[in-house]
Design an enzyme around this catalytic site. Sequence first.
Site, PDB file in Angstrom:
ATOM      1  N   LYS A 215       0.828  -1.215   0.000  1.00  0.00           N
ATOM      2  CA  LYS A 215       0.000   0.000   0.000  1.00  0.00           C
ATOM      3  C   LYS A 215       0.855   1.255   0.000  1.00  0.00           C
ATOM      4  O   LYS A 215       0.583   2.211  -0.732  1.00  0.00           O
ATOM      5  CB  LYS A 215      -0.905  -0.013   1.237  1.00  0.00           C
ATOM      6  CG  LYS A 215      -1.656   1.297   1.478  1.00  0.00           C
ATOM      7  CD  LYS A 215      -2.457   1.240   2.761  1.00  0.00           C
ATOM      8  CE  LYS A 215      -1.907   2.128   3.813  1.00  0.00           C
ATOM      9  NZ  LYS A 215      -2.681   3.341   4.059  1.00  0.00           N
ATOM     10  N   ASN A 216       1.932   1.259   0.820  1.00  0.00           N
ATOM     11  CA  ASN A 216       2.742   2.470   0.976  1.00  0.00           C
ATOM     12  C   ASN A 216       3.621   2.767  -0.232  1.00  0.00           C
ATOM     13  O   ASN A 216       4.256   3.818  -0.287  1.00  0.00           O
ATOM     14  CB  ASN A 216       3.607   2.366   2.238  1.00  0.00           C
ATOM     15  CG  ASN A 216       2.769   2.488   3.508  1.00  0.00           C
ATOM     16  OD1 ASN A 216       1.610   2.886   3.455  1.00  0.00           O
ATOM     17  ND2 ASN A 216       3.348   2.130   4.641  1.00  0.00           N
TER      18      ASN A 216
ATOM     19  N   ARG B 132      -4.509  10.973   4.167  1.00  0.00           N
ATOM     20  CA  ARG B 132      -3.403  11.924   4.206  1.00  0.00           C
ATOM     21  C   ARG B 132      -2.532  11.879   2.961  1.00  0.00           C
ATOM     22  O   ARG B 132      -2.086  12.905   2.470  1.00  0.00           O
ATOM     23  CB  ARG B 132      -2.515  11.641   5.421  1.00  0.00           C
ATOM     24  CG  ARG B 132      -3.158  11.765   6.755  1.00  0.00           C
ATOM     25  CD  ARG B 132      -2.121  11.722   7.853  1.00  0.00           C
ATOM     26  NE  ARG B 132      -1.160  12.794   7.705  1.00  0.00           N
ATOM     27  CZ  ARG B 132      -1.332  14.034   8.139  1.00  0.00           C
ATOM     28  NH1 ARG B 132      -2.429  14.350   8.777  1.00  0.00           N
ATOM     29  NH2 ARG B 132      -0.413  14.950   7.940  1.00  0.00           N
TER      30      ARG B 132
ATOM     31  N   CYS C 182      -5.440   9.334   9.426  1.00  0.00           N
ATOM     32  CA  CYS C 182      -5.369   8.587  10.692  1.00  0.00           C
ATOM     33  C   CYS C 182      -5.292   9.525  11.893  1.00  0.00           C
ATOM     34  O   CYS C 182      -4.704  10.597  11.826  1.00  0.00           O
ATOM     35  CB  CYS C 182      -4.136   7.690  10.711  1.00  0.00           C
ATOM     36  SG  CYS C 182      -4.378   6.116   9.901  1.00  0.00           S
TER      37      CYS C 182
ATOM     38  N   ARG D 277       1.186  14.709  12.640  1.00  0.00           N
ATOM     39  CA  ARG D 277       1.792  14.403  11.346  1.00  0.00           C
ATOM     40  C   ARG D 277       1.712  15.601  10.397  1.00  0.00           C
ATOM     41  O   ARG D 277       1.075  15.558   9.352  1.00  0.00           O
ATOM     42  CB  ARG D 277       1.106  13.176  10.720  1.00  0.00           C
ATOM     43  CG  ARG D 277       1.238  11.948  11.586  1.00  0.00           C
ATOM     44  CD  ARG D 277       1.385  10.697  10.756  1.00  0.00           C
ATOM     45  NE  ARG D 277       0.119  10.171  10.311  1.00  0.00           N
ATOM     46  CZ  ARG D 277      -0.003   9.042   9.608  1.00  0.00           C
ATOM     47  NH1 ARG D 277       1.054   8.352   9.282  1.00  0.00           N
ATOM     48  NH2 ARG D 277      -1.168   8.612   9.234  1.00  0.00           N
ATOM     49  N   PRO D 278       2.370  16.719  10.725  1.00  0.00           N
ATOM     50  CA  PRO D 278       2.191  17.934   9.945  1.00  0.00           C
ATOM     51  C   PRO D 278       2.820  17.834   8.557  1.00  0.00           C
ATOM     52  O   PRO D 278       3.653  16.975   8.287  1.00  0.00           O
ATOM     53  CB  PRO D 278       2.913  18.991  10.784  1.00  0.00           C
ATOM     54  CG  PRO D 278       3.938  18.222  11.550  1.00  0.00           C
ATOM     55  CD  PRO D 278       3.319  16.890  11.824  1.00  0.00           C
ATOM     56  N   VAL D 279       2.384  18.757   7.680  1.00  0.00           N
ATOM     57  CA  VAL D 279       2.900  18.767   6.296  1.00  0.00           C
ATOM     58  C   VAL D 279       3.946  19.866   6.114  1.00  0.00           C
ATOM     59  O   VAL D 279       4.310  20.187   4.993  1.00  0.00           O
ATOM     60  CB  VAL D 279       1.745  18.970   5.286  1.00  0.00           C
ATOM     61  CG1 VAL D 279       0.791  17.791   5.331  1.00  0.00           C
ATOM     62  CG2 VAL D 279       1.007  20.277   5.541  1.00  0.00           C
ATOM     63  N   ASP D 280       4.463  20.405   7.224  1.00  0.00           N
ATOM     64  CA  ASP D 280       5.388  21.530   7.097  1.00  0.00           C
ATOM     65  C   ASP D 280       6.662  21.153   6.331  1.00  0.00           C
ATOM     66  O   ASP D 280       7.204  21.968   5.572  1.00  0.00           O
ATOM     67  CB  ASP D 280       5.739  22.112   8.476  1.00  0.00           C
ATOM     68  CG  ASP D 280       6.277  21.075   9.447  1.00  0.00           C
ATOM     69  OD1 ASP D 280       6.093  19.871   9.189  1.00  0.00           O
ATOM     70  OD2 ASP D 280       6.860  21.469  10.473  1.00  0.00           O
ATOM     71  N   LEU D 281       7.142  19.917   6.482  1.00  0.00           N
ATOM     72  CA  LEU D 281       8.368  19.525   5.781  1.00  0.00           C
ATOM     73  C   LEU D 281       8.116  19.358   4.279  1.00  0.00           C
ATOM     74  O   LEU D 281       9.006  19.605   3.465  1.00  0.00           O
ATOM     75  CB  LEU D 281       8.942  18.234   6.376  1.00  0.00           C
ATOM     76  CG  LEU D 281       9.396  18.331   7.841  1.00  0.00           C
ATOM     77  CD1 LEU D 281       9.946  17.010   8.330  1.00  0.00           C
ATOM     78  CD2 LEU D 281      10.442  19.436   8.019  1.00  0.00           C
TER      79      LEU D 281
ATOM     80  N   ASP E 225       4.867   0.932  11.973  1.00  0.00           N
ATOM     81  CA  ASP E 225       3.636   0.296  11.499  1.00  0.00           C
ATOM     82  C   ASP E 225       3.489  -1.150  11.966  1.00  0.00           C
ATOM     83  O   ASP E 225       2.475  -1.790  11.683  1.00  0.00           O
ATOM     84  CB  ASP E 225       3.570   0.351   9.965  1.00  0.00           C
ATOM     85  CG  ASP E 225       3.105   1.705   9.451  1.00  0.00           C
ATOM     86  OD1 ASP E 225       2.733   2.551  10.278  1.00  0.00           O
ATOM     87  OD2 ASP E 225       3.104   1.913   8.226  1.00  0.00           O
TER      88      ASP E 225
ATOM     89  N   ILE F 179       8.338   7.445  16.620  1.00  0.00           N
ATOM     90  CA  ILE F 179       7.993   8.072  15.336  1.00  0.00           C
ATOM     91  C   ILE F 179       6.764   8.972  15.463  1.00  0.00           C
ATOM     92  O   ILE F 179       6.792  10.145  15.101  1.00  0.00           O
ATOM     93  CB  ILE F 179       7.740   7.005  14.252  1.00  0.00           C
ATOM     94  CG1 ILE F 179       8.895   6.001  14.189  1.00  0.00           C
ATOM     95  CG2 ILE F 179       7.525   7.673  12.890  1.00  0.00           C
ATOM     96  CD1 ILE F 179      10.214   6.552  13.741  1.00  0.00           C
TER      97      ILE F 179
ATOM     98  N   ARG G   7      -8.611  -0.586   4.789  1.00  0.00           N
ATOM     99  CA  ARG G   7      -7.744   0.422   4.186  1.00  0.00           C
ATOM    100  C   ARG G   7      -6.360  -0.150   3.859  1.00  0.00           C
ATOM    101  O   ARG G   7      -5.696   0.339   2.953  1.00  0.00           O
ATOM    102  CB  ARG G   7      -7.568   1.624   5.134  1.00  0.00           C
ATOM    103  CG  ARG G   7      -8.816   2.490   5.275  1.00  0.00           C
ATOM    104  CD  ARG G   7      -8.517   3.713   6.132  1.00  0.00           C
ATOM    105  NE  ARG G   7      -7.279   4.329   5.688  1.00  0.00           N
ATOM    106  CZ  ARG G   7      -6.328   4.790   6.505  1.00  0.00           C
ATOM    107  NH1 ARG G   7      -6.481   4.693   7.806  1.00  0.00           N
ATOM    108  NH2 ARG G   7      -5.240   5.334   6.030  1.00  0.00           N
TER     109      ARG G   7
END
Length: 429
Positions: A22-23, A102, A126, A131-135, A316, A338, A408
């Site tokens: 999936k990933n 996400r 999730c 889990r920010p998107v700043d990076l 995971d 993590i 999922r």
Amino acid sequence: MDRIRIVGGNQLNGVIPISGAKNAALPLMIAALLTDETLILDNVPRLADVALLQRILGNHGVDIMSAGKRPGDHEYQGQTLHISAANIIDTTAPYELVSKMRASFWVIAPLIARCREAKVSLPGGCAIGTRPVDLLIMALDKLGAKLAIDAGYVVASAPDGLTGAGIDFPKVTVSGTHVAMMAASLARGTTVITNAAREPEIADVADCLNKMGARISGAGTSRIVIEGVKKLHGARHQVLPDRIETGTYAMAVAMTGGDVLLTGARPELLQAALDVLIEAGTTITPTNEGIRVARNGAGISPVDVATAPFPGFPTDLQAQLMALMTRAKGTSHLTETIFENRFMHVQELARFGARIQLDGETATIEGIDKLRGAPVMATDLRASVSLVIAALAAEGETMVNRVYHLDRGFERLEDKLSACGATIERISG
């Protein structure tokens, strides 16, 4: 809403085929936006997240055809998707779609690289921490994109295209590495990503992009170099096997006892997890067909493990290992480094009688002889399958509610387990 009913106590014996990852499948599908030619992906798992991403890509004008089964295909063979983004008709990814997953936020990279503009909702997904998107935004900014946040959307533009740059991530980020790699593929000049994520799925996406005409070297290491090209073309690529699904079923065998061949699995994708299973008393044997997992009558030994970016122990698989350690002969310690808030399965495992104490990011698990079946509720994708592992070894009946989380990330989980002797069934409605 579907539920899964499990009666525990059976050993697992037989064969479980491992599906495509999936990933890797999700970013590979998104990478199709980088070209106006068709990208063919083989071994794509049949998952709820894959179907949702098909809808999201369709919103941009992408045509996706799923090829039917062929003579000789076995029942778990992944699907083949023909993805054509010849005409991108909309560069906006709306909240109602992105909020459900996400990873769909990553469409921002190919959209801005190819169409020079994008408007993408900030993500949901999730419930495991922020889990920010700043990076991700930082990476696109380095490549020359102009970015603003407006009413919950990231609005990005690069009227003259993107330009190669040095991107040094302050911490390892899988999503940031995917986004930077995709965007840099069509940027002018050379991009160097340092402190890049080393996960096998990153290398798989880079392999596919190179088949499409990209010039990427170093994927799978902490330093990736991308020489931008003007245009990418179509290609055909097979999604690598799912290491998280592999580890999950290996832990299910370790929990119940038995002997199972995980066909298609590749040990080098999850060696850290396999080493932990060996320490816990499981026999792991790589074969030409995959990985054989067995545990005889000897008990489960306790372990001390901290999650870490690849090649360390995967976050995971943390919930699944915790379920296994509930029946170890002694005390185990699991430290989650993590994601914050990734211990939501603890209170549900306690319903089986498990003894788990939390102290910050470390869980202390005192193993017990017997778990007892109970009604439980899935809280997120990986937590939900830890409840299945516990239920397989518990006395009596367990009912797992809210199994849409399972759908999922796990393809036909109940079919694969029941084929190896588990008493497990899906109850619809």
